[in-house]
Design a protein around this motif. Structure first.
Motif, PDB file in Angstrom:
ATOM      1  N   GLY A 341       0.829  -1.409   0.019  1.00 27.00           N
ATOM      2  CA  GLY A 341      -0.057   0.037  -0.087  1.00 27.00           C
ATOM      3  C   GLY A 341       0.893   1.280   0.182  1.00 27.00           C
ATOM      4  O   GLY A 341       0.354   2.247  -0.628  1.00 27.00           O
ATOM      5  N   GLU A 342       1.947   1.350   0.672  1.00 27.21           N
ATOM      6  CA  GLU A 342       2.694   2.327   0.972  1.00 27.21           C
ATOM      7  C   GLU A 342       3.566   2.703  -0.464  1.00 27.21           C
ATOM      8  O   GLU A 342       3.415   3.714  -0.879  1.00 27.21           O
ATOM      9  N   ARG A 343       3.931   1.549  -1.060  1.00 27.34           N
ATOM     10  CA  ARG A 343       4.565   1.715  -2.499  1.00 27.34           C
ATOM     11  C   ARG A 343       3.422   2.278  -3.543  1.00 27.34           C
ATOM     12  O   ARG A 343       3.806   3.062  -4.256  1.00 27.34           O
ATOM     13  N   LEU A 344       2.201   1.779  -3.465  1.00 25.72           N
ATOM     14  CA  LEU A 344       1.101   2.289  -4.335  1.00 25.72           C
ATOM     15  C   LEU A 344       0.879   4.066  -4.047  1.00 25.72           C
ATOM     16  O   LEU A 344       0.982   4.525  -4.931  1.00 25.72           O
ATOM     17  N   GLN A 345       0.899   4.251  -2.749  1.00 22.93           N
ATOM     18  CA  GLN A 345       0.386   5.516  -2.583  1.00 22.93           C
ATOM     19  C   GLN A 345       1.692   6.567  -2.979  1.00 22.93           C
ATOM     20  O   GLN A 345       1.586   7.511  -3.579  1.00 22.93           O
ATOM     21  N   ALA A 346       2.935   5.988  -2.821  1.00 24.76           N
ATOM     22  CA  ALA A 346       4.162   6.784  -3.058  1.00 24.76           C
ATOM     23  C   ALA A 346       4.166   6.901  -4.779  1.00 24.76           C
ATOM     24  O   ALA A 346       4.408   7.848  -5.142  1.00 24.76           O
ATOM     25  N   ALA A 347       3.625   5.668  -5.380  1.00 25.76           N
ATOM     26  CA  ALA A 347       3.728   5.940  -6.975  1.00 25.76           C
ATOM     27  C   ALA A 347       2.717   6.933  -7.240  1.00 25.76           C
ATOM     28  O   ALA A 347       2.819   7.975  -8.382  1.00 25.76           O
ATOM     29  N   LEU A 348       1.568   6.974  -6.741  1.00 20.07           N
ATOM     30  CA  LEU A 348       0.505   7.971  -7.076  1.00 20.07           C
ATOM     31  C   LEU A 348       0.971   9.214  -6.765  1.00 20.07           C
ATOM     32  O   LEU A 348       0.482  10.457  -7.701  1.00 20.07           O
ATOM     33  N   TYR A 349       1.638   9.693  -5.641  1.00 21.89           N
ATOM     34  CA  TYR A 349       2.029  10.886  -5.350  1.00 21.89           C
ATOM     35  C   TYR A 349       3.202  11.392  -6.495  1.00 21.89           C
ATOM     36  O   TYR A 349       3.231  12.621  -6.767  1.00 21.89           O
ATOM     37  N   GLN A 350       3.928  10.468  -6.607  1.00 22.84           N
ATOM     38  CA  GLN A 350       4.957  10.662  -7.609  1.00 22.84           C
ATOM     39  C   GLN A 350       4.409  11.074  -9.063  1.00 22.84           C
ATOM     40  O   GLN A 350       4.993  11.789  -9.874  1.00 22.84           O
ATOM     41  N   ILE A 351       3.266  10.241  -9.343  1.00 22.57           N
ATOM     42  CA  ILE A 351       2.526  10.464 -10.792  1.00 22.57           C
ATOM     43  C   ILE A 351       2.008  12.127 -10.652  1.00 22.57           C
ATOM     44  O   ILE A 351       2.118  12.896 -11.453  1.00 22.57           O
ATOM     45  N   ALA A 352       1.698  12.244  -9.387  1.00 19.42           N
ATOM     46  CA  ALA A 352       0.784  13.352  -9.216  1.00 19.42           C
ATOM     47  C   ALA A 352       1.686  14.738  -9.335  1.00 19.42           C
ATOM     48  O   ALA A 352       1.562  15.701  -9.892  1.00 19.42           O
ATOM     49  N   ALA A 353       2.852  14.317  -8.761  1.00 16.08           N
ATOM     50  CA  ALA A 353       3.946  15.504  -8.781  1.00 16.08           C
ATOM     51  C   ALA A 353       4.611  15.639 -10.291  1.00 16.08           C
ATOM     52  O   ALA A 353       4.798  16.755 -10.496  1.00 16.08           O
ATOM     53  N   LEU A 354       4.405  14.849 -11.184  1.00 13.03           N
ATOM     54  CA  LEU A 354       4.975  14.883 -12.547  1.00 13.03           C
ATOM     55  C   LEU A 354       4.109  15.784 -13.140  1.00 13.03           C
ATOM     56  O   LEU A 354       4.530  16.329 -14.153  1.00 13.03           O
ATOM     57  N   VAL A 491      -2.952   3.034 -10.573  1.00  8.38           N
ATOM     58  CA  VAL A 491      -2.118   4.096 -11.343  1.00  8.38           C
ATOM     59  C   VAL A 491      -2.740   4.392 -12.412  1.00  8.38           C
ATOM     60  O   VAL A 491      -2.598   5.858 -12.852  1.00  8.38           O
ATOM     61  N   SER A 492      -3.714   3.913 -13.128  1.00  7.56           N
ATOM     62  CA  SER A 492      -4.395   4.494 -14.357  1.00  7.56           C
ATOM     63  C   SER A 492      -5.286   5.676 -14.190  1.00  7.56           C
ATOM     64  O   SER A 492      -5.343   6.636 -14.779  1.00  7.56           O
ATOM     65  N   TYR A 493      -5.939   5.780 -12.797  1.00 12.32           N
ATOM     66  CA  TYR A 493      -6.664   6.551 -12.566  1.00 12.32           C
ATOM     67  C   TYR A 493      -5.765   8.019 -12.509  1.00 12.32           C
ATOM     68  O   TYR A 493      -6.120   9.033 -12.848  1.00 12.32           O
ATOM     69  N   GLN A 494      -4.662   7.950 -11.595  1.00 16.88           N
ATOM     70  CA  GLN A 494      -3.799   8.990 -11.384  1.00 16.88           C
ATOM     71  C   GLN A 494      -3.060   9.494 -12.759  1.00 16.88           C
ATOM     72  O   GLN A 494      -3.022  10.645 -13.070  1.00 16.88           O
ATOM     73  N   LEU A 495      -2.894   8.511 -13.625  1.00 17.14           N
ATOM     74  CA  LEU A 495      -2.120   8.810 -14.787  1.00 17.14           C
ATOM     75  C   LEU A 495      -3.130   9.373 -15.914  1.00 17.14           C
ATOM     76  O   LEU A 495      -2.823  10.383 -16.615  1.00 17.14           O
ATOM     77  N   ALA A 496      -4.303   9.065 -15.769  1.00 16.87           N
ATOM     78  CA  ALA A 496      -5.548   9.677 -16.555  1.00 16.87           C
ATOM     79  C   ALA A 496      -5.615  11.312 -16.284  1.00 16.87           C
ATOM     80  O   ALA A 496      -5.730  11.753 -17.180  1.00 16.87           O
ATOM     81  N   ASN A 497      -5.662  11.265 -15.002  1.00 20.06           N
ATOM     82  CA  ASN A 497      -5.893  12.620 -14.569  1.00 20.06           C
ATOM     83  C   ASN A 497      -4.595  13.486 -14.750  1.00 20.06           C
ATOM     84  O   ASN A 497      -4.712  14.779 -15.123  1.00 20.06           O
ATOM     85  N   SER A 498      -3.313  13.000 -14.857  1.00 17.27           N
ATOM     86  CA  SER A 498      -2.543  13.709 -14.975  1.00 17.27           C
ATOM     87  C   SER A 498      -2.082  14.134 -16.413  1.00 17.27           C
ATOM     88  O   SER A 498      -1.750  15.282 -16.762  1.00 17.27           O
ATOM     89  N   ILE A 499      -2.516  13.196 -17.422  1.00 20.17           N
ATOM     90  CA  ILE A 499      -2.478  13.367 -18.809  1.00 20.17           C
ATOM     91  C   ILE A 499      -3.430  14.467 -18.904  1.00 20.17           C
ATOM     92  O   ILE A 499      -3.332  15.380 -19.864  1.00 20.17           O
ATOM     93  N   GLN A 500      -4.623  14.357 -18.516  1.00 17.14           N
ATOM     94  CA  GLN A 500      -5.624  15.346 -19.059  1.00 17.14           C
ATOM     95  C   GLN A 500      -5.230  16.707 -18.533  1.00 17.14           C
ATOM     96  O   GLN A 500      -5.317  17.734 -18.896  1.00 17.14           O
TER      97      GLN A 500
END
Length: 966
Positions: A341-354, A491-500
């Motif tokens: 869970g922590e790895r997933l949360q960290a990944a989402l934060y990193q994608i959001a930061a990108l 990851v796809s949820y955050q990635l889609a949001n970041s791409i848009q």
């Protein structure tokens, strides 16, 4: 003893110890170990052992629970003292203590023996095992709850119809607790009715239509009715439930042995109910299960809302996903999956930061690839994006061991397009590929790569999938499972949001660049136009506001300055403003004899000389013809005005050269001093013109100060002062009384005595029409004492059965050293109870001499005469000064109450709330003055004000009106 006897004894002891060791090893619970321990040692007869794995809670005892609860409390206190360095009593011995949660204590009334060390050691081991078993049970419960929440969320987003989903929810609740009898009801507040979406009961077999609305009145006083009305969980048998509900209980349907129901709520509103019940004797629900059901009910409600409200699907999914993610993070602190869970949360934060980085798209996707690779195997990874019209698919990023052609292609029937069509994540192995081929969902030509397993998740936008993120493997040793699919989906949820967001930011950047270019071009054009326009406007403004002949400001300019000066005077009455109205004497003779050209020369010279007589910010203006004016600001008047007028007269004394003649010119001046009575510039010019006329009629070459209004006012003051003296002699003053009421019920708690003057010609006059003259003339003291006597004499009957009278006291009376003695002597003479008397003083009176006022008011309080602070908020005191004075009451000035007549006033509300808080803290009564509407009364009552006074309750009346019943 012989050697044989010693050997026999030693053998028996060894055999006994071996037997004890075997019994201890077979003892699996603390109670069994304690039983062996106590039986093994005869010295421990009559003793008992207390232990707990959650010390000092949940304490157990063997061989029996102490009848006296004081034994347990004494043991708890003794353990606490021992942990802090104290000494245990002789009848207690600590067998095991880890210093935190686990403890075991021997209690022996006759003194504690030293027990065998193996027994004590075994007891510590069993306690530790029991605590670990409890921890495992809690973790299993947390994991089961987590799986249940995931299952509820999955069903809410699945293609299941409502009945199937409800049956699934029933199964999930049954996994958490006994729920063979279970129903879900939704509450429609607008129609006050219930719909039983799901109903399963082994005894009550009635068939309820989930679409049928049952009026809540039909099951009035039933358990479900109380869940909706009381908005709180209920649990227990029927008799226990009768004690929990807020009224009489009526049982609808078969009576259960135990019942548990929780309301489903959102933002404080009841939206439904979730109920389980049991008909089995001995099965009872626990408080933990009630809390668990309440927690599950919230998620069930969310699932129902998502299923029944498609228009809010995206917002609900996002909101519930975030809540589940937060819950997941909390639960994973208790289970072994925390790291994932922590790895997933960290990944989402990193994608959001990108999202907000300035990197190129290539670098952005490469970073995303690296982040996904930390979660799952992503050696073969790509991102596909669908075109806006849905006809093509592009691949902005791809890393793959076999595929080399990632150019844009038309929309075909491949796995990527399959995910775009379904909008759902897909985990496909070789068998799955074959099934999709047979179903016609994909084409064989699209599956030429040796893919062993493929995992793809849609990138969901507002209107549907905008792309796909996918991983695949060609290695038999690498596979993907449902956990990987779940991770990639998150990851796809955050990635889609970041791409848009990146697309929106890029579009906005381009639009801003284009806009800046257009703005810069247009700004240059407008700047040129504005410069030309400003020049024209400045020229026109100067022409409109100035005299063409002399260059001085004209009448329009002067009127504008006068209006602004009047406005400043209203804000600050201390401003000194004066107007000099100037006319050239016998100017018509100059025009008639020498001509208009010569007259113009004279006017220009007069203008020059007038300009030398003033300073900034004073203004010299030409009004018309031979009329000029000087506006004086920020000056000590009328002295400054007179000095300037004298300066003007002296400036005209030197002769003027006009053509070939020397002319002696003089001027006449009228002066008007501007005060708060002036409302317009026209009146100021009129009064100054009148003064100018008098100067001319008095012989010209002089100035006259307009003072008719002041003279008239002075005459009026003298007449009023004499009338007040006559009123004292003729006893024309009388008291009126206005009630002070309790806002809650309108009951009268007291009366305020108000001064009135029965004028022979003008009728009844209020203090506002004569009080200032009375204070200035010194008559206020005599009037006050006369008012006190009359008020106390005629109000004795008003307060005979309770209440009080308040008197307004002028500041002059408090300056008398014996004021309190005179007042108390007057009450004694009249026979008025001092405890029924309160004196109203103003803020200015209190702060005039605070120390003296405190002393006087304290002496009056000792004589039972209380003080009230009148018109609070209009003077100079602050909330911090009030506590210094012995006050019984504070009266809030009507200026803070009046704004409520037009609705809620934030400023007035803030002040009133502060006064109320101060009053309550000091124990002082708070009275609101000037209440004229029911709305004001309701607002003040809601804010916590207890007392009020105003025309809403009664106008001031003579005492006879109140004695006769009002």
């Amino acid at each position: 003893m012989s050697k044989f006897d010693r050997l026999t004894t030693a053998g028996a002891a060894a055999s006994a110890q071996g037997d004890l060791a075997v019994r201890l090893l077979h003892a699996a619970t603390p109670a069994e170990v304690v039983e062996v321990l106590l039986q093994a040692d005869p010295r421990a007869r009559g003793a008992s052992v207390l232990w707990s794995t959650h010390w000092p809670r949940d304490i157990s005892c063997h061989p029996a629970q102490p009848r006296d609860s004081a034994v347990v409390m004494t043991t708890i206190d003794a353990v606490y003292e021992a942990r802090n360095g104290g000494v245990l009593p002789a009848h207690l011995r600590i067998l095991h203590d880890d210093g935190y949660h686990m403890a075991a204590v021997l209690h022996c009334p006759d003194g504690c023996p030293d027990l065998l060390e193996p027994s004590v050691h075994r007891l510590g081991e069993v306690l530790a095992i029991q605590r670990m078993q409890e921890s495992v049970a809690r973790l299993e419960q947390a994991e089961m709850l987590q799986r249940s929440l995931y299952a509820i969320a999955d069903m809410a987003g699945s293609d299941l119809d409502m009945p199937d989903m409800l049956r699934g929810l029933h199964r999930i609740v049954s996994d958490l607790m006994y729920a063979e009898n279970f129903y879900i009801a939704l509450y429609e507040s607008e129609r006050d009715s219930l719909r039983f979406l799901y109903f399963a009961d082994v005894v009550d077999t009635q068939n309820l239509d989930p679409d049928e609305e049952i009026p809540l009145a039909q099951i009035e006083r039933g358990l479900t009715w109380y869940l909706v009305r009381d908005r709180k969980p209920l649990m227990g048998s029927t008799e226990q439930l009768r004690e929990q509900v807020s009224g009489p209980l009526r049982v609808h349907g078969p009576d259960s042995s135990d019942w548990l129901g929780v309301p489903m709520m959102r933002e404080g509103r009841v939206l439904g109910a979730l109920v389980v019940q049991s008909y089995l004797e001995g099965l009872q629900y626990t408080t933990a299960e009630m809390s668990l059901l309440a927690f599950v009910a919230e998620h069930v409600l969310t699932a129902l809302e998502r299923k029944t409200s498609q228009s809010e699907l995206e917002r609900r999914v996002t909101e519930r996903t975030l809540q589940l993610a937060e819950t997941n993070v909390e639960l994973r602190h208790e289970v072994a999956e925390r790291e994932r869970g922590e790895r997933l949360q960290a990944a989402l934060y990193q994608i959001a930061a990108l999202t907000n980085s300035e990197d190129t798209s290539e670098r952005f996707y490469r970073h995303v690839h690296a982040i996904v690779g930390e979660l799952i195997n992503a050696d073969n990874f790509y991102i596909a994006l669908a075109s806006e019209d849905g006809t093509t698919v592009s691949f902005p990023y791809a890393e793959d061991q076999h595929e080399r052609d990632w150019s844009t292609r038309s929309f075909r029937r491949g796995l990527t397009e399959y995910v775009l069509r379904t909008g759902k994540p897909q985990l496909v192995d070789v068998a799955g590929v074959q099934a999709l081929l047979e179903a016609g969902e994909i084409d064989a030509e699209m599956m030429r790569k040796p893919t062993l397993m493929w995992l793809g998740a849609p990138l969901l936008g507002v209107d549907g999938p905008i792309g796909v993120v996918a991983v695949q493997t060609y290695d038999a040793d690498v596979d993907f499972d449902e956990h990987d699919a779940e991770l990639l989906t998150f990851v796809s949820y955050q990635l889609a949001n970041s791409i848009q967001r990146r697309k929106a930011a890029e579009a906005l950047k381009q639009a801003n660049a284009l806009l800046e270019q257009r703005v810069e071009e247009r700004t240059g054009e407008l700047r040129e136009q504005i410069t030309v326009r400003e020049q024209i406007e400045a020229q026109l403004q100067h022409q409109v506001m100035h005299d063409a002949l002399t260059g001085l400001p004209n009448r329009v300019y002067l009127r504008d300055r006068l209006e602004r000066a009047i406005a400043r005077l209203r804000r600050d009455p201390s401003q000194g403003i004066g107007l000099l109205y100037i006319d050239v004497d016998r100017f018509k003779v100059v025009n008639d004899s020498l001509g208009h050209l010569a007259g113009d020369e004279v006017l220009k010279e007069v203008a020059l000389r007038l300009a030398t007589c003033v300073r900034e910010p004073d203004v010299v203006a030409r009004l018309a013809g031979d009329e000029f004016a000087i506006l004086l600001e920020h000056a000590q008047l009328p002295e400054t005005a007179a000095k300037v007028a004298q300066r003007v007269l002296r400036s005209m004394q030197p002769a003027m050269s006009v053509g070939d003649r020397e002319l002696q010119v003089s001027v006449s001046i009228g002066i008007a001093i501007i005060d708060g009575d002036y409302e317009s510039s026209d009146r100021i010019l009129h009064d100054a013109d009148l003064a100018l006329y008098r100067a001319k009629t008095a012989g010209r070459n002089r100035f006259v100060l307009f003072d008719d209004a002041m003279q008239h006012t002075a005459m009026g003051v003298l007449d009023l002062e004499q009338a007040l003296r006559d009123a004292l002699l003729n006893d024309e003053f009388m008291p009126y009384f206005q009630p002070l009421v309790r806002l809650a019920d309108g009951a009268v708690v007291g009366y305020e005595a108000l001064l009135r003057w029965q004028h022979p010609q003008r009728g009844v006059l209020t203090p506002g029409e004569f009080l200032q003259v009375a204070e200035d003339s010194g008559l206020i003291e005599a009037i006050d004492w006369r008012m006190f006597r009359l008020a106390l004499e005629c109000s004795r009957e008003l307060v005979r059965d309770g209440g009080y009278i308040t008197l307004n006291v002028s500041p002059r009376l408090f300056q008398q050293e014996d004021f309190d003695r005179q007042l108390l002597a007057l009450t004694t003479e009249i026979g008025f109870d001092p405890a029924r008397l309160r004196l109203e003083v103003t803020e200015g009176t209190l702060l005039g001499d605070p120390e003296a006022m405190v002393a006087v008011l304290q002496r009056l309080r000792e004589a039972n005469v209380e003080a009230a602070l009148d018109d609070f908020g209009t003077g100079y005191s602050s909330l911090g000064h009030v506590h210094r004075f012995p006050l019984k009451m504070i009266k809030i000035d009507r200026s803070f109450i009046a704004p409520f007549s037009a609705g809620v006033s934030p400023r007035s509300s803030a002040v009133i709330e502060a006064i109320l808080a101060l009053g309550h803290a000091l124990g002082v009564e708070i009275v609101a003055e000037g209440i004229e509407t029911e709305y004001q009364r309701e607002m003040l009552t809601a804010m916590g004000c207890d007392y009020g006074q105003g025309y809403l309750f009664a106008r001031p009346q003579p005492v006879d009106r109140w004695l006769d019943g009002g």
